[in-house]
Design a protein around this motif. Structure first.
Motif, PDB file in Angstrom:
ATOM      1  N   ILE A 157       0.833  -1.174   0.154  1.00  0.00           N
ATOM      2  CA  ILE A 157      -0.040  -0.099  -0.037  1.00  0.00           C
ATOM      3  C   ILE A 157       0.755   1.216  -0.021  1.00  0.00           C
ATOM      4  CG2 ILE A 157      -1.590   1.427   1.358  1.00  0.00           C
ATOM      5  CD1 ILE A 157      -3.009  -1.206   2.429  1.00  0.00           C
ATOM      6  N   ILE A 158       0.611   2.248  -0.900  1.00  0.00           N
ATOM      7  CA  ILE A 158       1.186   3.479  -0.675  1.00  0.00           C
ATOM      8  C   ILE A 158       0.602   4.620  -0.223  1.00  0.00           C
ATOM      9  CG2 ILE A 158       2.080   5.480  -2.343  1.00  0.00           C
ATOM     10  CD1 ILE A 158       3.167   3.105  -4.218  1.00  0.00           C
ATOM     11  N   HIS A 159       1.095   5.295   0.629  1.00  0.00           N
ATOM     12  CA  HIS A 159       0.409   6.623   1.387  1.00  0.00           C
ATOM     13  C   HIS A 159       1.042   7.863   0.939  1.00  0.00           C
ATOM     14  CE1 HIS A 159      -0.598   9.045   5.198  1.00  0.00           C
ATOM     15  NE2 HIS A 159      -1.392   9.364   4.034  1.00  0.00           N
ATOM     16  N   ALA A 160       0.293   8.584  -0.177  1.00  0.00           N
ATOM     17  CA  ALA A 160       0.912   9.619  -0.532  1.00  0.00           C
ATOM     18  C   ALA A 160       0.402  10.953   0.110  1.00  0.00           C
ATOM     19  CB  ALA A 160       0.790   9.778  -2.189  1.00  0.00           C
ATOM     20  N   LYS A 161       1.109  11.842   0.596  1.00  0.00           N
ATOM     21  CA  LYS A 161       0.667  13.027   1.331  1.00  0.00           C
ATOM     22  C   LYS A 161       1.326  14.211   1.070  1.00  0.00           C
ATOM     23  CE  LYS A 161       2.665  11.668   5.603  1.00  0.00           C
ATOM     24  NZ  LYS A 161       2.443  11.387   7.070  1.00  0.00           N
ATOM     25  N   ALA A 162       0.815  15.400   1.234  1.00  0.00           N
ATOM     26  CA  ALA A 162       1.530  16.477   1.139  1.00  0.00           C
ATOM     27  C   ALA A 162       2.078  16.897   2.585  1.00  0.00           C
ATOM     28  CB  ALA A 162       0.770  17.860   0.581  1.00  0.00           C
ATOM     29  N   VAL A 163       3.436  17.267   2.499  1.00  0.00           N
ATOM     30  CA  VAL A 163       4.121  17.716   4.003  1.00  0.00           C
ATOM     31  C   VAL A 163       4.901  18.897   3.425  1.00  0.00           C
ATOM     32  CG1 VAL A 163       5.369  17.026   5.596  1.00  0.00           C
ATOM     33  CG2 VAL A 163       4.125  15.265   4.629  1.00  0.00           C
ATOM     34  N   HIS A 164       4.922  19.795   4.580  1.00  0.00           N
ATOM     35  CA  HIS A 164       5.881  20.960   4.207  1.00  0.00           C
ATOM     36  C   HIS A 164       7.010  20.653   4.145  1.00  0.00           C
ATOM     37  CE1 HIS A 164       7.366  25.097   4.660  1.00  0.00           C
ATOM     38  NE2 HIS A 164       5.937  25.512   4.589  1.00  0.00           N
ATOM     39  N   THR A 165       7.938  21.441   3.407  1.00  0.00           N
ATOM     40  CA  THR A 165       9.157  20.970   3.476  1.00  0.00           C
ATOM     41  C   THR A 165      10.167  20.994   4.689  1.00  0.00           C
ATOM     42  OG1 THR A 165       9.953  23.118   2.409  1.00  0.00           O
ATOM     43  CG2 THR A 165       9.518  21.303   0.914  1.00  0.00           C
ATOM     44  N   GLU A 166       9.665  22.080   5.475  1.00  0.00           N
ATOM     45  CA  GLU A 166      10.473  22.331   6.719  1.00  0.00           C
ATOM     46  C   GLU A 166      10.108  21.019   7.722  1.00  0.00           C
ATOM     47  OE1 GLU A 166       9.371  26.145   8.375  1.00  0.00           O
ATOM     48  OE2 GLU A 166      10.302  27.174   6.741  1.00  0.00           O
ATOM     49  N   LYS A 167       9.014  20.479   7.622  1.00  0.00           N
ATOM     50  CA  LYS A 167       8.537  19.519   8.404  1.00  0.00           C
ATOM     51  C   LYS A 167       9.422  18.201   7.903  1.00  0.00           C
ATOM     52  CE  LYS A 167       5.994  17.563  11.728  1.00  0.00           C
ATOM     53  NZ  LYS A 167       6.082  18.094  13.201  1.00  0.00           N
ATOM     54  N   ILE A 168       9.446  18.064   6.645  1.00  0.00           N
ATOM     55  CA  ILE A 168      10.410  16.822   6.057  1.00  0.00           C
ATOM     56  C   ILE A 168      11.801  17.125   6.778  1.00  0.00           C
ATOM     57  CG2 ILE A 168      11.111  15.904   3.910  1.00  0.00           C
ATOM     58  CD1 ILE A 168       8.994  16.609   2.638  1.00  0.00           C
ATOM     59  N   GLU A 169      12.180  17.886   6.637  1.00  0.00           N
ATOM     60  CA  GLU A 169      13.815  18.297   7.112  1.00  0.00           C
ATOM     61  C   GLU A 169      13.850  18.065   8.427  1.00  0.00           C
ATOM     62  OE1 GLU A 169      17.583  21.343   6.444  1.00  0.00           O
ATOM     63  OE2 GLU A 169      15.605  21.876   5.849  1.00  0.00           O
ATOM     64  N   GLU A 170      12.765  18.379   9.442  1.00  0.00           N
ATOM     65  CA  GLU A 170      12.641  18.333  10.592  1.00  0.00           C
ATOM     66  C   GLU A 170      12.651  16.730  11.024  1.00  0.00           C
ATOM     67  OE1 GLU A 170      10.001  19.230  14.471  1.00  0.00           O
ATOM     68  OE2 GLU A 170       9.797  20.503  12.843  1.00  0.00           O
ATOM     69  N   ILE A 171      11.852  16.025  10.548  1.00  0.00           N
ATOM     70  CA  ILE A 171      11.834  14.576  10.944  1.00  0.00           C
ATOM     71  C   ILE A 171      12.966  13.685  10.342  1.00  0.00           C
ATOM     72  CG2 ILE A 171      10.315  12.482  10.518  1.00  0.00           C
ATOM     73  CD1 ILE A 171       7.830  14.522  10.329  1.00  0.00           C
ATOM     74  N   TRP A 172      13.200  13.824   8.993  1.00  0.00           N
ATOM     75  CA  TRP A 172      14.097  12.787   8.401  1.00  0.00           C
ATOM     76  C   TRP A 172      15.355  13.680   7.929  1.00  0.00           C
ATOM     77  CZ3 TRP A 172       9.044  12.908   6.159  1.00  0.00           C
ATOM     78  CH2 TRP A 172       8.356  11.891   6.554  1.00  0.00           C
ATOM     79  N   GLY A 173      15.622  14.861   8.257  1.00  0.00           N
ATOM     80  CA  GLY A 173      17.244  15.565   8.096  1.00  0.00           C
ATOM     81  C   GLY A 173      17.407  15.765   6.584  1.00  0.00           C
ATOM     82  N   VAL A 174      16.399  15.774   5.771  1.00  0.00           N
ATOM     83  CA  VAL A 174      16.725  15.777   4.339  1.00  0.00           C
ATOM     84  C   VAL A 174      16.147  17.071   3.674  1.00  0.00           C
ATOM     85  CG1 VAL A 174      16.655  14.745   1.952  1.00  0.00           C
ATOM     86  CG2 VAL A 174      17.016  13.385   4.236  1.00  0.00           C
ATOM     87  N   SER A 175      16.788  17.926   3.016  1.00  0.00           N
ATOM     88  CA  SER A 175      16.290  18.870   2.364  1.00  0.00           C
ATOM     89  C   SER A 175      15.627  18.695   1.162  1.00  0.00           C
ATOM     90  CB  SER A 175      17.402  20.282   2.116  1.00  0.00           C
ATOM     91  OG  SER A 175      17.022  21.362   1.640  1.00  0.00           O
ATOM     92  N   VAL A 176      14.352  19.129   0.808  1.00  0.00           N
ATOM     93  CA  VAL A 176      13.526  18.621  -0.315  1.00  0.00           C
ATOM     94  C   VAL A 176      12.952  19.862  -1.100  1.00  0.00           C
ATOM     95  CG1 VAL A 176      11.771  17.514  -1.324  1.00  0.00           C
ATOM     96  CG2 VAL A 176      12.916  16.498   0.544  1.00  0.00           C
ATOM     97  N   LYS A 177      13.176  19.943  -2.467  1.00  0.00           N
ATOM     98  CA  LYS A 177      12.787  21.246  -3.013  1.00  0.00           C
ATOM     99  C   LYS A 177      11.203  21.187  -2.837  1.00  0.00           C
ATOM    100  CE  LYS A 177      12.826  23.193  -7.493  1.00  0.00           C
ATOM    101  NZ  LYS A 177      13.215  23.136  -9.289  1.00  0.00           N
ATOM    102  N   ALA A 178      10.704  22.658  -2.773  1.00  0.00           N
ATOM    103  CA  ALA A 178       9.388  22.771  -2.668  1.00  0.00           C
ATOM    104  C   ALA A 178       8.611  22.761  -3.856  1.00  0.00           C
ATOM    105  CB  ALA A 178       9.047  24.087  -1.815  1.00  0.00           C
ATOM    106  N   GLN A 179       7.345  22.545  -3.802  1.00  0.00           N
ATOM    107  CA  GLN A 179       6.721  22.407  -5.071  1.00  0.00           C
ATOM    108  C   GLN A 179       5.022  22.931  -4.646  1.00  0.00           C
ATOM    109  OE1 GLN A 179       6.514  18.277  -6.009  1.00  0.00           O
ATOM    110  NE2 GLN A 179       8.420  18.148  -6.793  1.00  0.00           N
TER     111      GLN A 179
END
Length: 492
Positions: A66-88
């Motif tokens: 099963i795939i769960h695809a959701k929109a997450v703010h880039t700052e929250k992504i970096e806070e949880i996983w420590g990876v910087s992601v380009k915003a869209q």
């Protein structure tokens, strides 16, 4: 409520039960800040975020992945996983309440977000503990085993619980009442539009003008306003309105038929929708049956909600079993609606089965329950061998009928029951003596009831078990003394 709104509009909604280490009470501090106990986090996932591997498999636990695809703010992504992601810029669907106070679906755009894709795969030979892969913006955020032991037989599984409005055979996603009503709504709108066209033609009228008798351009622009003077050529016929006739009865018949079809599909009659009773019904029994029919139509959807809530409870217990290590304090409403406090840890959770202690009011209304209890009293099913209703049973009947706090005369009975329940906990720790003011017969019955339950079997000390027997003997002895004193007083 949010999940039920999604399931009623879209046919299916999903709950996600996870463990959040940043929730719960603070237990200390470390290099990265405050350390918390951790606790359950329950979130609602719209059906647009869930992508099963097989659309023709109904059960969520039978899906291979099963795939769960959701929109997450880039700052929250970096806070949880420590990876910087380009915003869209991401388009998402939300439920919006319109001016008519009805729920509708709205599409909005989120900026500064990225799509986080979580792929959950069940255990197999290659991955005995399953796998979880998380990506966002073309970057790998996490790869590892399934994090939660939340399936049957202590296996790792999906953290998702499905709630459907109407289940469909061989289909993962359910359908909704709204989806079934859409064809009827379109037909109803078509009939309404044609009917309004006739009404507009009757109201505005159709003007017949002899060719060359008047200026038709002026009539088209200005119409026939009240008091208007029309000039026409001498010798020609004056302009006149043609008869448009009346609205055909077929339109009214088709409109009523479609409204009745709405009621059949939605399962909601005039009684539930507008609280209006049919004028032809004057019998209370007939009205009760009509209301019960509405409740029965809702029972299928209510059963799906009950099953989802039950599965959520199982997931919560299993996550506590997995993550709770130190003892925790929990408060719960026990018997007679009193608040009780318990300490528990992972060793205290011996079962993950969940059952409902109350019946669903949709399948059994309060009026039906009261009527059933009165019939049981009339037939003598609640009396003892001597044909009398005990004080304990009277208090229980009043509680079931919703009158536990109505009569002050039951206060002593309820207080004695609560006192006996506290004594059960104290007797498990040591011996205590009965009080002179106790209702000894009622106390003895409560202690015997506790000894016959599963909680008494957990007391391993033989000396503590004997405390209960000695305490019950004292209550019975004092009860006999009270009875003898009462008989002597009556004779005197």
């Amino acid at each position: 409520t949010n999940a039920t709104n999604w399931s009623e509009v879209c046919g299916t909604a999903f709950y996600k039960v996870t463990w959040n280490s940043d929730k719960g009470s603070a237990v200390g501090s470390g290099e990265n800040g405050t350390i918390y106990q951790g606790d359950i986090e329950l979130s609602v996932c719209p059906p647009f975020e869930i992508f099963p591997e097989n659309l023709y498999c109904e059960d969520i636990s039978s899906q291979k992945s099963i795939i769960h695809a959701k929109a997450v703010h880039t700052e929250k992504i970096e806070e949880i996983w420590g990876v910087s992601v380009k915003a869209q810029s991401i388009d998402v669907f939300t439920l919006d309440r319109a001016a008519s106070d009805n729920l509708s679906m709205r599409r909005k755009s989120l900026k500064g977000y990225a799509t986080v894709i979580e792929k959950y795969s069940l255990p197999d030979k290659k991955h005995p503990e399953g796998s979880l892969i998380i990506t966002a913006g073309g970057k790998l955020l996490h790869i590892g085993k399934l994090p939660y032991i939340n399936a049957e037989k202590k296996q790792r599984g999906y953290p998702f619980i499905k709630q459907s409005c109407i289940a469909m055979a061989d289909n993962f996603f359910g359908t909704s009442i709204i989806e079934r009503c859409i064809p009827v709504q379109r037909a109803y709108n078509a009939v309404k539009n044609r009917k309004h066209e006739f009404l507009n033609r009757i109201a505005a009228g159709v003007l017949a003008v002899e060719d060359g008798s008047t200026d038709t351009d002026t009539l088209e622009e200005e119409g026939l306003s009240p008091g208007k003077v029309i000039t026409y050529r001498q010798g020609s016929a004056p302009p006149q309105l043609l008869s448009s006739g009346n609205v055909p009865n077929d339109f009214t018949y088709e409109e009523d038929r479609l409204l009745n079809e709405f009621k059949l599909i939605s399962g909601v009659s005039d009684v539930m929708r507008s609280s209006t009773m049919p004028t032809s019904l004057t019998s209370g029994i007939a009205l009760s049956l009509l209301i019960e029919q509405d409740d029965t139509r809702l029972s299928a959807t209510a059963e799906h909600i009950k099953n989802a809530v039950k599965t959520i409870g199982k997931h919560i217990i299993r996550l506590y079993k997995q993550f709770v290590k130190a003892p925790r304090l929990i408060m719960a409403a026990g018997e007679n609606n009193r608040i009780e406090q318990y300490y528990f840890d992972k060793k205290s959770i011996g079962s993950d089965d969940v059952v409902f202690s109350t019946e669903n009011e949709i399948s059994e209304s309060p009026a039906q329950k009261k009527s059933m209890i009165l019939d049981m009293i009339k037939n003598g099913l609640l009396t003892d061998a001597e044909g009398r209703i005990s004080q304990r049973m009277k208090a229980r009947i009043a509680d079931l009928m919703g009158f536990s706090d109505f009569e002050n005369g039951q206060d002593l009975i309820n207080l004695n029951i609560k006192r006996a329940a506290k004594e059960n906990l104290l007797l498990a720790a040591g011996e205590i003596a009965p009080l002179e003011i106790d209702d000894h017969s009622l106390h003895a019955d409560e202690h015997i009831k506790y000894m016959l339950s599963g909680e008494y079997e957990e007391i391993k000390s033989e000396n503590k078990q004997q405390n209960f027997l000695r305490h019950i003997r004292l209550h019975k002895l004092l009860a006999e003394q009270q009875k003898t004193e009462k008989e002597v007083t009556q004779i005197e």
